[in-house]
Design a protein around this motif. Structure first.
Motif, PDB file in Angstrom:
ATOM      1  N   ARG A 309       0.970  -1.258  -0.016  1.00 48.22           N
ATOM      2  CA  ARG A 309      -0.036  -0.050   0.035  1.00 48.22           C
ATOM      3  C   ARG A 309       1.185   1.165  -0.093  1.00 48.22           C
ATOM      4  O   ARG A 309       1.646   1.631   1.036  1.00 48.22           O
ATOM      5  N   LEU A 310       1.115   1.753  -1.196  1.00 48.92           N
ATOM      6  CA  LEU A 310       2.254   2.692  -1.217  1.00 48.92           C
ATOM      7  C   LEU A 310       1.691   4.021  -0.950  1.00 48.92           C
ATOM      8  O   LEU A 310       0.842   4.715  -1.614  1.00 48.92           O
ATOM      9  N   MET A 311       2.513   4.913   0.098  1.00 48.85           N
ATOM     10  CA  MET A 311       2.164   6.055   0.222  1.00 48.85           C
ATOM     11  C   MET A 311       3.024   7.028  -0.601  1.00 48.85           C
ATOM     12  O   MET A 311       4.212   7.247  -0.623  1.00 48.85           O
ATOM     13  N   THR A 312       2.178   7.672  -1.345  1.00 47.42           N
ATOM     14  CA  THR A 312       2.746   8.627  -2.319  1.00 47.42           C
ATOM     15  C   THR A 312       1.935   9.495  -3.167  1.00 47.42           C
ATOM     16  O   THR A 312       0.665   9.309  -3.360  1.00 47.42           O
ATOM     17  N   ASN A 313       2.166  10.724  -3.608  1.00 49.62           N
ATOM     18  CA  ASN A 313       1.399  11.584  -4.485  1.00 49.62           C
ATOM     19  C   ASN A 313       1.873  11.255  -6.047  1.00 49.62           C
ATOM     20  O   ASN A 313       1.618  12.042  -6.704  1.00 49.62           O
ATOM     21  N   ASN A 314       2.947  10.360  -6.157  1.00 51.81           N
ATOM     22  CA  ASN A 314       3.577  10.305  -7.597  1.00 51.81           C
ATOM     23  C   ASN A 314       3.151   9.071  -8.014  1.00 51.81           C
ATOM     24  O   ASN A 314       3.765   7.988  -7.978  1.00 51.81           O
ATOM     25  N   PRO A 315       2.525   9.433  -9.223  1.00 50.37           N
ATOM     26  CA  PRO A 315       2.154   7.945 -10.232  1.00 50.37           C
ATOM     27  C   PRO A 315       3.306   7.237 -10.721  1.00 50.37           C
ATOM     28  O   PRO A 315       3.331   6.089 -10.938  1.00 50.37           O
ATOM     29  N   ALA A 316       4.480   8.116 -10.915  1.00 46.59           N
ATOM     30  CA  ALA A 316       5.801   7.404 -11.423  1.00 46.59           C
ATOM     31  C   ALA A 316       6.285   6.512 -10.350  1.00 46.59           C
ATOM     32  O   ALA A 316       6.564   5.236 -10.886  1.00 46.59           O
ATOM     33  N   LYS A 317       6.038   6.551  -9.146  1.00 46.40           N
ATOM     34  CA  LYS A 317       6.396   5.400  -8.203  1.00 46.40           C
ATOM     35  C   LYS A 317       5.603   4.367  -8.278  1.00 46.40           C
ATOM     36  O   LYS A 317       6.203   3.168  -8.318  1.00 46.40           O
ATOM     37  N   THR A 318       4.430   4.360  -8.500  1.00 44.39           N
ATOM     38  CA  THR A 318       3.057   3.417  -8.464  1.00 44.39           C
ATOM     39  C   THR A 318       3.684   2.461  -9.944  1.00 44.39           C
ATOM     40  O   THR A 318       3.772   1.254  -9.658  1.00 44.39           O
ATOM     41  N   ALA A 319       3.915   3.325 -10.922  1.00 45.78           N
ATOM     42  CA  ALA A 319       4.142   2.497 -12.150  1.00 45.78           C
ATOM     43  C   ALA A 319       5.367   1.594 -12.157  1.00 45.78           C
ATOM     44  O   ALA A 319       5.718   0.548 -12.683  1.00 45.78           O
ATOM     45  N   MET A 320       6.384   2.335 -11.590  1.00 45.30           N
ATOM     46  CA  MET A 320       7.721   1.519 -11.359  1.00 45.30           C
ATOM     47  C   MET A 320       7.742   0.336 -10.436  1.00 45.30           C
ATOM     48  O   MET A 320       8.267  -0.479 -10.904  1.00 45.30           O
ATOM     49  N   MET A 321       7.009   0.544  -9.437  1.00 46.54           N
ATOM     50  CA  MET A 321       6.672  -0.536  -8.573  1.00 46.54           C
ATOM     51  C   MET A 321       6.152  -1.799  -9.348  1.00 46.54           C
ATOM     52  O   MET A 321       6.632  -2.917  -9.358  1.00 46.54           O
ATOM     53  N   GLU A 322       5.082  -1.445 -10.084  1.00 49.53           N
ATOM     54  CA  GLU A 322       4.206  -2.384 -10.662  1.00 49.53           C
ATOM     55  C   GLU A 322       5.229  -2.962 -12.191  1.00 49.53           C
ATOM     56  O   GLU A 322       5.292  -4.291 -12.180  1.00 49.53           O
ATOM     57  N   ALA A 323       5.865  -2.226 -12.513  1.00 50.15           N
ATOM     58  CA  ALA A 323       6.784  -2.712 -13.623  1.00 50.15           C
ATOM     59  C   ALA A 323       8.008  -3.492 -12.938  1.00 50.15           C
ATOM     60  O   ALA A 323       8.405  -4.293 -13.880  1.00 50.15           O
ATOM     61  N   CYS A 324       8.247  -3.262 -11.908  1.00 48.88           N
ATOM     62  CA  CYS A 324       9.246  -4.220 -11.384  1.00 48.88           C
ATOM     63  C   CYS A 324       8.726  -5.415 -10.626  1.00 48.88           C
ATOM     64  O   CYS A 324       9.496  -5.990  -9.953  1.00 48.88           O
ATOM     65  N   GLY A 325       7.466  -5.714 -10.603  1.00 52.06           N
ATOM     66  CA  GLY A 325       6.891  -6.920 -10.205  1.00 52.06           C
ATOM     67  C   GLY A 325       6.521  -6.662  -8.797  1.00 52.06           C
ATOM     68  O   GLY A 325       6.485  -7.689  -8.045  1.00 52.06           O
ATOM     69  N   VAL A 326       6.558  -5.624  -8.132  1.00 44.95           N
ATOM     70  CA  VAL A 326       5.864  -5.509  -6.651  1.00 44.95           C
ATOM     71  C   VAL A 326       4.330  -4.844  -7.058  1.00 44.95           C
ATOM     72  O   VAL A 326       4.289  -3.656  -7.596  1.00 44.95           O
ATOM     73  N   GLY A 327       3.301  -5.517  -6.513  1.00 44.49           N
ATOM     74  CA  GLY A 327       2.280  -5.099  -6.781  1.00 44.49           C
ATOM     75  C   GLY A 327       1.722  -3.967  -5.848  1.00 44.49           C
ATOM     76  O   GLY A 327       2.172  -3.820  -4.620  1.00 44.49           O
ATOM     77  N   VAL A 328       1.025  -3.058  -6.493  1.00 43.00           N
ATOM     78  CA  VAL A 328       0.466  -1.905  -5.599  1.00 43.00           C
ATOM     79  C   VAL A 328      -1.009  -2.069  -5.493  1.00 43.00           C
ATOM     80  O   VAL A 328      -1.732  -1.644  -6.493  1.00 43.00           O
ATOM     81  N   VAL A 329      -1.573  -2.520  -4.408  1.00 45.60           N
ATOM     82  CA  VAL A 329      -3.250  -2.497  -4.248  1.00 45.60           C
ATOM     83  C   VAL A 329      -3.717  -1.370  -3.803  1.00 45.60           C
ATOM     84  O   VAL A 329      -4.961  -1.358  -4.178  1.00 45.60           O
ATOM     85  N   GLU A 330      -2.846  -0.275  -3.427  1.00 44.19           N
ATOM     86  CA  GLU A 330      -3.605   1.018  -3.117  1.00 44.19           C
ATOM     87  C   GLU A 330      -2.448   2.055  -2.955  1.00 44.19           C
ATOM     88  O   GLU A 330      -1.305   1.760  -2.578  1.00 44.19           O
ATOM     89  N   ARG A 331      -2.900   3.256  -3.439  1.00 45.49           N
ATOM     90  CA  ARG A 331      -2.075   4.432  -3.458  1.00 45.49           C
ATOM     91  C   ARG A 331      -2.597   5.128  -2.377  1.00 45.49           C
ATOM     92  O   ARG A 331      -3.679   5.532  -2.524  1.00 45.49           O
ATOM     93  N   VAL A 332      -1.926   5.363  -1.142  1.00 48.20           N
ATOM     94  CA  VAL A 332      -2.435   6.072  -0.058  1.00 48.20           C
ATOM     95  C   VAL A 332      -1.657   7.575  -0.231  1.00 48.20           C
ATOM     96  O   VAL A 332      -0.447   7.745  -0.124  1.00 48.20           O
ATOM     97  N   PRO A 333      -2.611   8.635  -0.234  1.00 47.55           N
ATOM     98  CA  PRO A 333      -2.250  10.003  -0.426  1.00 47.55           C
ATOM     99  C   PRO A 333      -1.466  10.368   0.761  1.00 47.55           C
ATOM    100  O   PRO A 333      -1.532   9.812   1.768  1.00 47.55           O
ATOM    101  N   LEU A 334      -0.648  11.354   0.422  1.00 48.17           N
ATOM    102  CA  LEU A 334       0.306  11.880   1.609  1.00 48.17           C
ATOM    103  C   LEU A 334       0.210  13.255   1.486  1.00 48.17           C
ATOM    104  O   LEU A 334       1.471  14.020   0.894  1.00 48.17           O
ATOM    105  N   LYS A 335      -0.715  13.922   1.536  1.00 45.74           N
ATOM    106  CA  LYS A 335      -0.721  15.482   1.336  1.00 45.74           C
ATOM    107  C   LYS A 335      -0.587  16.234   2.682  1.00 45.74           C
ATOM    108  O   LYS A 335      -1.391  16.764   3.423  1.00 45.74           O
TER     109      LYS A 335
END
Length: 357
Positions: A309-335
């Motif tokens: 469950r990735l704490m980020t506001n940056n979609p690039a981090k989510t995409a890279m995690m997925e591309a590297c084989g780590v599933g992102v089941v949720e993006r948790v905003p950090l505003k």
């Protein structure tokens, strides 16, 4: 064990040499070339390089765009260094610090003939050494066995590959957010900076773990700078993990979105001249973001996590995690961390870098 250094070890040596102002030798199918960092080149070394062959200043297409120099090679431009040019002229072309006060640095003679591969490898080396991406390259026929010698074909592959990371040690560190804190240290095989993991509690390895990929920010994390939101994001992420009783914070040594603290301060200086964070990076010769998020994914997998469950506001981090084989089941905003001094910076990240704020 062989005493002959590998290409990875030679690159580590080359980075150190370049930072001290020492040239390295680049070997390609076209022959040999000397390459030295434009920002630390001395008159004596420039003179020695001129005695070998006509020097060329290699800069990125981003820097060339600012200088109105033609980048015939696509991602870089090769500028012929005039015979009367000094190291000060080279530094002024490489560094945008005085672009506003002395904008007319040309006209430039940019080269089209010959292979740009040695120059491309030289710029990649400069970036990996956290130097300005500007290199002086001169042909040579001498072996220069006293200098570090690099095969650019091998170097290109090694510079773009993810260096294997080895766990060094872990130890219990009680934190204000949780007494159940543990710090893991990972060291890359290429001699680069170590990366750290803060583990809160004992997260189950077979479930998505609350995770934050945090790039080191000396000014924000340590000094409490108001120019960014890094410090508040770091503290908020740890606080949420402490409240949840578990979590993983990856503290990656990729200061200034991967350009290093010195270049980050150069970017800050340009921001004081009126440029936004992306424009400043481009004027320096860098891309918007030079970080390698593969490092975070590799560490997570080494720790046994397959999803987050990735704490980020940056979609690039989510995409890279997925591309590297780590599933992102949720993006948790950090505003967090908005203030009058960083509002423009955060707006630029949203408009130009796609951050969701």
């Amino acid at each position: 064990m062989s005493l002959i250094p590998t290409i990875v070890e030679l690159l580590a040596r080359a980075r150190a040499d370049l930072r001290m102002g020492l040239p390295v030798v680049l070997r390609s199918e076209e022959g040999l070339a000397l390459a030295a960092s434009a920002e630390v080149l001395t008159p004596e070394r420039l003179g020695s390089m001129r005695a070998e062959g006509a020097p060329v200043l290699a800069i990125t297409a981003r820097r060339a765009e600012t200088l109105k120099a033609r980048a015939y090679d696509g991602d870089l431009a090769r500028i012929a260094v005039p015979g009367t040019a000094s190291v000060d002229w080279i530094a002024q072309v490489a560094d945008p610090a005085d672009d506003m006060t002395a904008p007319m640095k040309g006209p430039f003679e940019t080269l089209r003939a010959g292979s740009p591969e040695p120059h491309r490898a030289a710029i990649a080396l400069a970036k990996s050494a956290r130097l300005l991406p500007a290199m002086v390259v001169a042909p040579t026929t001498a072996e220069h066995r006293q200098l570090t010698r690099i095969n650019i074909d091998l170097a290109s592959e090694a510079l773009h590959a993810l260096s294997p990371l080895a766990p060094v040690v872990s130890g219990r560190v009680p934190l204000s957010v949780s007494e159940a804190g543990r710090v893991h240290v990972f060291r890359p095989d290429d001699g680069g900076e170590e990366h750290y993991v803060v583990e809160i509690g004992r997260p189950a390895r077979d479930k998505p773990v609350l995770t934050r990929l945090h790039s080191a920010c000396f000014t924000g994390d340590i000094l409490g700078s108001l120019k960014c939101d890094c410090g508040p994001q770091l503290q908020a992420a740890l606080q949420q993990m402490g409240t949840a009783g578990e979590g993983i914070l990856l503290y990656l040594n990729q200061e200034g979105r991967g350009i290093g603290l010195a270049n980050k301060m150069r970017a800050y200086s340009l921001q004081d001249q009126g440029f936004d964070t992306v424009e400043a990076n481009h004027r320096l010769g860098f891309e918007d973001d030079e970080r390698d998020f593969r490092i975070g994914a590799d560490i997570l997998k080494r720790l046994g996590f397959a999803s987050v469950r990735l704490m980020t506001n940056n979609p690039a981090k989510t995409a890279m995690m997925e591309a590297c084989g780590v599933g992102v089941v949720e993006r948790v905003p950090l505003k967090v961390g908005l203030n009058p001094l960083n509002e423009k910076y955060l707006n630029t990240k949203a408009k130009k870098s796609g951050h969701i704020l």
